[in-house]
Design an enzyme around this catalytic site. Structure first.
Site, PDB file in Angstrom:
ATOM      1  CE  LYS A  71      42.585 -34.286 -82.123  1.00 40.00           C
ATOM      2  NZ  LYS A  71      42.400 -35.717 -82.427  1.00 40.00           N
ATOM      3  CB  THR A  73      47.778 -38.450 -74.956  1.00 38.54           C
ATOM      4  OG1 THR A  73      48.473 -39.228 -75.933  1.00 38.54           O
ATOM      5  CG2 THR A  73      48.447 -38.612 -73.605  1.00 38.54           C
ATOM      6  NE  ARG A  94      39.237 -40.119 -84.977  1.00 43.14           N
ATOM      7  CZ  ARG A  94      40.094 -39.441 -85.735  1.00 43.14           C
ATOM      8  NH1 ARG A  94      39.927 -39.390 -87.034  1.00 43.14           N
ATOM      9  NH2 ARG A  94      41.115 -38.811 -85.194  1.00 43.14           N
ATOM     10  CE  LYS A 105      47.562 -38.743 -86.480  1.00 40.14           C
ATOM     11  NZ  LYS A 105      47.128 -39.593 -85.379  1.00 40.14           N
ATOM     12  CB  ALA A 273      39.550 -35.331 -88.881  1.00 39.79           C
ATOM     13  CG  PHE A 301      43.673 -33.908 -88.215  1.00 39.73           C
ATOM     14  CD1 PHE A 301      44.957 -34.248 -87.826  1.00 39.73           C
ATOM     15  CD2 PHE A 301      43.108 -34.582 -89.277  1.00 39.73           C
ATOM     16  CE1 PHE A 301      45.674 -35.234 -88.493  1.00 39.73           C
ATOM     17  CE2 PHE A 301      43.815 -35.575 -89.953  1.00 39.73           C
ATOM     18  CZ  PHE A 301      45.093 -35.899 -89.556  1.00 39.73           C
ATOM     19  CG  PHE A 381      56.175 -30.949 -74.318  1.00 39.41           C
ATOM     20  CD1 PHE A 381      56.984 -31.815 -75.032  1.00 39.41           C
ATOM     21  CD2 PHE A 381      54.832 -30.873 -74.654  1.00 39.41           C
ATOM     22  CE1 PHE A 381      56.477 -32.601 -76.061  1.00 39.41           C
ATOM     23  CE2 PHE A 381      54.302 -31.649 -75.678  1.00 39.41           C
ATOM     24  CZ  PHE A 381      55.136 -32.516 -76.388  1.00 39.41           C
ATOM     25  CD1 TRP A 409      52.629 -39.221 -73.581  1.00 38.29           C
ATOM     26  CD2 TRP A 409      54.329 -38.563 -72.279  1.00 38.29           C
ATOM     27  NE1 TRP A 409      53.780 -39.819 -74.063  1.00 38.29           N
ATOM     28  CE2 TRP A 409      54.842 -39.427 -73.281  1.00 38.29           C
ATOM     29  CE3 TRP A 409      55.214 -38.022 -71.346  1.00 38.29           C
ATOM     30  CZ2 TRP A 409      56.183 -39.757 -73.375  1.00 38.29           C
ATOM     31  CZ3 TRP A 409      56.557 -38.355 -71.435  1.00 38.29           C
ATOM     32  CH2 TRP A 409      57.043 -39.219 -72.443  1.00 38.29           C
TER      33      TRP A 409
END
Length: 555
Positions: A71, A73, A94, A105, A273, A301, A381, A409
């Site tokens: 998200k 990214t 954030r 994480k 979140a 999230f 991907f 990405w």
């Protein structure tokens, strides 16, 4: 492929003066932290407050899985793509917490070639905002215990002190502690505990305040304890509201940094979140909307948590709303939501993809319930096949949502040009923004609206303790505030094992907490912990720094 930190270390960053100039922010309005970080002076607001707002794009996601969604990214890459197209754009994000950074994480500054930099600084101490929150929070805790020790003029019930202490690290050993041991000179013994800093009400206050005056008012309204006859005790009554506000004199100012491609990024505040409201500060977002023609922001999230609270809490207080919402998904994560084991996500399984797609379609429905246009960003991907991608696109288009493949990405802004086009188109569509509930409704009605409409639950149950807390909140006249749902991020339900789009379930509210300063009621469901623990092998074990100051293993 290079690691995120290796990519970030190779970046040719521009001086923060140059980044500010892209938003027409003059050097006099910058308070610099070295060459690549700055705070924006509050005086800058007076110069732009009457200017027209730019367009706002909210980036959210499906319910996260260990397969990853990307998200942040996507948010960074989308901003870079809009920048490439000549838009005057800023991204508002954030600040990362040190807890997950050293835990499981990892960092939260984007990834690959769609990152904000200086990545190491942003993920570590940055400009000290979280330290200010930690210090102010713990000052209030110390003053409460000192007040009790020095005669307890307010008649605080030591069994009902609501204000814990905080630390910005994952440390399960601090969840439940006893303080004041060692005899009369060392305080009054009582049970308490620690939360992680990002769960502090002061973090929420920082992120929801419109200015320093508003922040001071909110800090004073914090309910810190109850008297022996049940009256709520506010922070104002301890005569330290001025001192608390003083500790935020710099932290309240939004931080300015840049993406790898030189797009301005305002990074400020960082509530989780799943246990808080999950959005960057109102001030940073409102500053960005005055400085830029398009602002990309995110909510933590899945859309059931971050986006719901962004729309029902942040937008309500700030008087803003998005012009379009991007929902990030991956084929891999959708297959996992469809029941495919993590070890097999690279193989084509159309049945699992179709089943898991129900999670995405529910989030599309939810965005549309708020009256907003949705764009699905499929985070690409190498294992994705044309058959799978076409299938996802077909289902989304049938629901009235635009779809774009995102390759930010691997390619940075270049990989987000199609997404940028779809977002610009979506922002021209008519929207009819509405809240999911009205604050005048009862707490059960507000929680019920979120549970039924957003989660798809059949209803809500309150435990015995939660019913007592509800009655007390109503008696205190504090029930006419928004609700901040604390729930697992992994499922639309309150059970993290129920993936996809579960049906036939109810939400159980275990506890209700008053956050009168922030302006909402926290409803805790499931097994939500406000102080996380470290995993068996913390990310910290992989980190190092050499004699030249080069960092490895951060992410």
């Amino acid at each position: 492929m290079k690691t995120d930190v290796e990519i970030a270390q190779e970046a040719q960053m521009q001086h923060i003066r140059q980044i500010a100039a892209k938003l027409d922010i003059c050097e006099d309005d910058l308070e610099m932290y070295g060459k690549y970080k700055a705070k924006i002076s509050l005086d800058a607001w007076n110069k732009v407050k009457n200017d027209k707002d730019g367009k706002l794009v909210l980036v959210t996601a499906i319910n996260p899985t260990p397969a990853g969604e990307g998200k942040t990214t996507t948010s960074v890459g989308l901003a870079d793509a809009l920048n490439k197209q000549g838009k005057k754009v800023a991204v508002a994000l954030r600040e990362p917490s040190l807890g997950p950074c050293f835990g499981l994480k990892g960092g939260a500054a984007g990834g690959g070639y769609a990152q904000v930099v200086p990545m190491e600084d942003i993920n570590l101490h940055f400009t000290g905002d979280f330290h200010a929150i930690t210090t102010a929070h713990n000052l209030l805790a110390a003053v409460i215990d000192n007040h009790i020790q020095q005669g307890n003029a307010l008649d605080i019930d030591v069994r009902r002190v609501a204000w814990k202490r905080v630390l910005d690290l994952n440390d399960r050993a601090l969840r439940h502690v006893v303080i004041g041991m060692g005899g009369k000179a060392h305080g009054v013994p009582r049970e308490t505990g620690f939360d992680i800093t990002v769960a502090s009400e002061m973090m929420a206050i920082l992120c929801l305040s419109s200015d320093l005056e508003d922040m001071k008012k909110r800090l004073g309204q914090i309910v810190v304890a109850y008297t022996r006859d049940g009256r709520a005790v506010r922070a104002d009554e301890l005569n330290v509201t001025g001192a608390l506000t003083l500790l935020f004199k710099d932290a309240i100012k939004p931080n300015l940094v840049q993406t790898l491609e030189g797009t301005p990024a305002l990074i400020h505040g960082g509530p989780f979140a799943n246990i808080a409201h999950g959005c960057n500060s109102v001030m940073a977002t409102k500053f960005a909307l005055k400085f830029a023609d398009v602002v990309v922001t995110e909510a933590g999230f899945g859309a059931d948590l971050g986006a719901e609270k962004f729309l029902d809490i942040k937008c309500r207080f700030a008087g803003i709303h998005p012009d379009a919402v991007v929902i990030v998904a991956t084929v891999r994560a959708l297959k996992m939501h469809g029941g495919l084991p993590k070890t097999e996500l690279g193989k084509v399984d159309m049945a699992a993809l179709e089943k898991g797609l129900a999670n995405l379609t529910k989030h599309i429905e939810n965005v549309q319930k708020f009256g907003l246009p949705a764009v699905v960003a499929i985070n690409a991907f190498p294992t994705d096949t044309k058959e799978e991608l076409d299938f996802v696109e077909e289902k989304c288009v049938a629901m009235g949502a635009s779809v774009a493949l995102s390759e930010v990405w691997a390619k940075g802004g270049e990989g987000g040009l199609e997404l940028a086009d779809k977002v610009m188109e979506a922002m021209e569509k008519p929207s009819n923004f509405r809240f999911m509930y009205e604050v005048e409704q009862s707490i059960p009605e507000k929680i019920g609206a979120v549970a039924r409409e957003i989660y798809g639950a059949d209803g809500v149950d309150f435990t015995g303790p939660a019913k007592k807390q509800l009655a007390e909140i109503e008696a205190l006249g504090l029930d006419k505030m928004p609700v901040c749902m604390a729930k697992t991020q992994y499922s639309l339900s309150d059970d993290p094992t129920k993936l996809g789009r579960p049906e036939g379930f109810r939400i159980t509210v275990k506890e209700l907490r008053i956050s009168a300063g922030a302006g909402f009621i926290v409803a805790l469901t499931g097994d939500i912990l406000t102080m996380p623990g470290l995993p068996k092998k913390p990310a910290a074990e992989n980190m190092d720094i050499d004699v030249q100051g080069r960092i490895t293993g951060l992410f």
